[in-house]
Write an enzyme that holds these catalytic residues in place. Sequence first.
Site, PDB file in Angstrom:
ATOM      1  N   CYS A 116       0.241  -6.668   0.300  1.00 54.39           N
ATOM      2  CA  CYS A 116       1.696  -6.793   0.336  1.00 54.39           C
ATOM      3  C   CYS A 116       2.288  -5.399   0.414  1.00 54.39           C
ATOM      4  O   CYS A 116       1.783  -4.472  -0.205  1.00 54.39           O
ATOM      5  CB  CYS A 116       2.199  -7.498  -0.923  1.00 54.39           C
ATOM      6  SG  CYS A 116       3.978  -7.824  -0.892  1.00 54.39           S
ATOM      7  N   CYS A 172       5.951  -4.025  -5.608  1.00 53.29           N
ATOM      8  CA  CYS A 172       6.576  -4.294  -6.903  1.00 53.29           C
ATOM      9  C   CYS A 172       5.705  -3.664  -7.993  1.00 53.29           C
ATOM     10  O   CYS A 172       4.477  -3.775  -7.956  1.00 53.29           O
ATOM     11  CB  CYS A 172       6.742  -5.794  -7.130  1.00 53.29           C
ATOM     12  SG  CYS A 172       7.854  -6.527  -5.918  1.00 53.29           S
TER      13      CYS A 172
END
Length: 368
Positions: A124, A128
């Site tokens: 990804c 985050c």
Amino acid sequence: MSADALTLPGKQPSKLSLLGLPAANLVEFFENIGEKPYRAKQIMRWFYQRYVTDYAEMTDLSAALRKQLAELTTLSLPPVLKHEHSDDGTRKWLLDVGANQAVETVYIPEPDRGTLCISSQAGCALDCAFCATGHQGFNRNLTSAEILGQVVLASRELAGAKITNVVFMGMGEPLANYRNVLPVVHLLIDDQAFGLSRRRVTISTAGVVPHILKLANDCNVALAVSLHAPTDELRDKLVPINKLHPIAELLDACWKYAEGQASRSITFEYVLLDGVNDSVAHARALVKLLRGRPAKVNLIPFNAFPESEFRCSPQPAIDAFWQTLRNAGLIATVRRPRGDDIAAACGQLAGRVRDRQRVRLGDRVIGA
Ligand code: SAH
């Protein structure tokens, strides 16, 4: 099979995959080879209702057609490298997606439902701060066949245990792979394919705002949004895409999305990180953002993974946060970690990913 048996680069099939192909394209494919359009329905029944991916078994197709299909197309599912069972019944598959990359799929049984959590990307790019997948970086988008293949494969392996819900909460940001995710979503809710109801298919996003708005028009399935912080200052650090699409813009898109959803609310995911975003003041700020809106909150106790710099909030902090939301009239639940003994809980999915990104969104990497 040993984890070393990963497919080497260049070994992926280059034939057209009929798996994950939108119904209209499947009809077009059969018309192009001089077949009747209803062949599309037949073949979809084999793939998505009987989980058969070997043409030889498709007995209502002529031998000549089966041979032709085998020559022109592929139906291969990502090979399973590892299959684990948790003590709580959760199951996790590690799947080989070629070029030494692997992704994970998780099945979570509950008394009233069976949820399959699928991956949409190898890695990804959103970075985050508290997510194991993000830490690994990004390699590539999965194809529609690889995404839907996870559902076919799990359905087959679960033989009998029913998948009632599918959530895009595995590895990757589904709305950053919109082109390949959308056909999958359509097939999940298509009666000719998996036939799930819209509310049982959930896209979870860190906040790719333009694609939230697009999804509202294209296929408004259930939406979950990874909010995790009530202020831009904090969210910029935890969910770096916030710098591109800050909270006000994100929530505006969410309320627009909800308008098209006849009284269904958006789920806001909020991971509780000890001393970072879990105070009563944070909870009150969250109330201000969500009160009176079609929103429910899903609090997620942080699941640790090697290299993570955060700790899970202690139980009294979780209780106080939850109570503050409830006292203000918000619907809030605390997600029970499932499958954490096999690292299958939220944010623990890491698969095997070689980072191919030069610049990621988070400070840690841009500054590196
Ligand atoms: N990219 C999508 C799907 C991510 S996974 C998204 O951001 O929504 C699903 C949820 O798990 C997200 O809310 C994600 O923020 C959360 N999550 C990630 N890492 C976690 C961790 N270590 N512990 C608990 N939840 C985590």
